[in-house]
Design a protein around this motif. Structure first.
Motif, PDB file in Angstrom:
ATOM      1  N   LYS A   4       0.814  -1.203   0.000  1.00 54.41           N
ATOM      2  CA  LYS A   4       0.000   0.000   0.000  1.00 54.41           C
ATOM      3  C   LYS A   4       0.849   1.254   0.000  1.00 54.41           C
ATOM      4  N   SER A   5       1.980   1.228   0.703  1.00 57.71           N
ATOM      5  CA  SER A   5       2.892   2.366   0.709  1.00 57.71           C
ATOM      6  C   SER A   5       4.291   1.871   1.046  1.00 57.71           C
ATOM      7  N   ARG A   6       5.270   2.665   0.653  1.00 55.91           N
ATOM      8  CA  ARG A   6       6.674   2.295   0.872  1.00 55.91           C
ATOM      9  C   ARG A   6       7.443   3.572   1.202  1.00 55.91           C
ATOM     10  N   VAL A   7       8.011   3.639   2.424  1.00 54.70           N
ATOM     11  CA  VAL A   7       8.664   4.848   2.889  1.00 54.70           C
ATOM     12  C   VAL A   7      10.014   4.489   3.502  1.00 54.70           C
ATOM     13  N   ASN A  41       3.642  -1.095   3.956  1.00 56.36           N
ATOM     14  CA  ASN A  41       2.400  -1.608   4.534  1.00 56.36           C
ATOM     15  C   ASN A  41       1.740  -2.538   3.536  1.00 56.36           C
TER      16      ASN A  41
END
Length: 160
Positions: A4-7, A41
């Motif tokens: 869902k996201s990558r940080v 996530n």
């Protein structure tokens, strides 16, 4: 499973993560000091990517290595060893029953993250949480470890 996201993690968060993992699984984790850490996530899971590989994941406030992470880093602390008869149950996600445990690190406390390996080849099969102290696992009855991640599950088969 979809990301869902990558940080990318900040240096302070990365250092805290390394400190937490080192305190549980030993100095083998220090080889990651110069690696790039990202959080991703995926569904209901917080995954830690190390140089793009899913080597760690987080549940509540605890960090756990993935089975791939154990293989890559050679982690051998907080280990529970199961006999060959338990292997087929463990790789299907079953919790680890005390009669199948042939050895466990004495320093394992209830609630600690543990690595489940098989007796014959010492290969990691699963990651779990200790339900009882390591010294009481061998020769006891009932469940010794709650399985969280195992070879062949969605996290094992994740393609990034």
């Amino acid at each position: 499973m979809k990301i869902k996201s990558r940080v990318q993690l900040r240096k302070s968060a990365k250092n805290q993560l390394l400190s937490d993992i080192t305190s549980v699984f030993g100095d083998d984790v220090k080889q990651l000091e110069n690696s790039k850490f990202e959080t991703a996530n995926i569904d209901d899971l917080s995954l830690i990517l190390v140089d793009g590989e899913p080597l760690l994941f987080q549940i509540n406030e605890f960090y756990f290595p993935t089975v791939r992470g154990v293989l890559k880093l050679g982690l051998m602390k907080n280990v529970v060893t199961v006999d060959s008869g338990a292997v087929r149950f463990v790789v299907n996600g079953a919790d680890i029953m005390c009669p199948g445990i042939v050895a466990a690190d004495d320093n394992i406390q209830e609630g600690d993250p543990v690595i489940i390996i098989e007796e014959a080849h010492s290969k990691p099969l699963a990651i779990g949480t200790a339900l009882i102290p390591g010294a009481e696992m061998k020769g006891n009855t009932g469940k010794g470890v709650k399985s969280i991640h195992y070879v062949g599950d969605k996290l094992w088969n994740l393609d990034i």
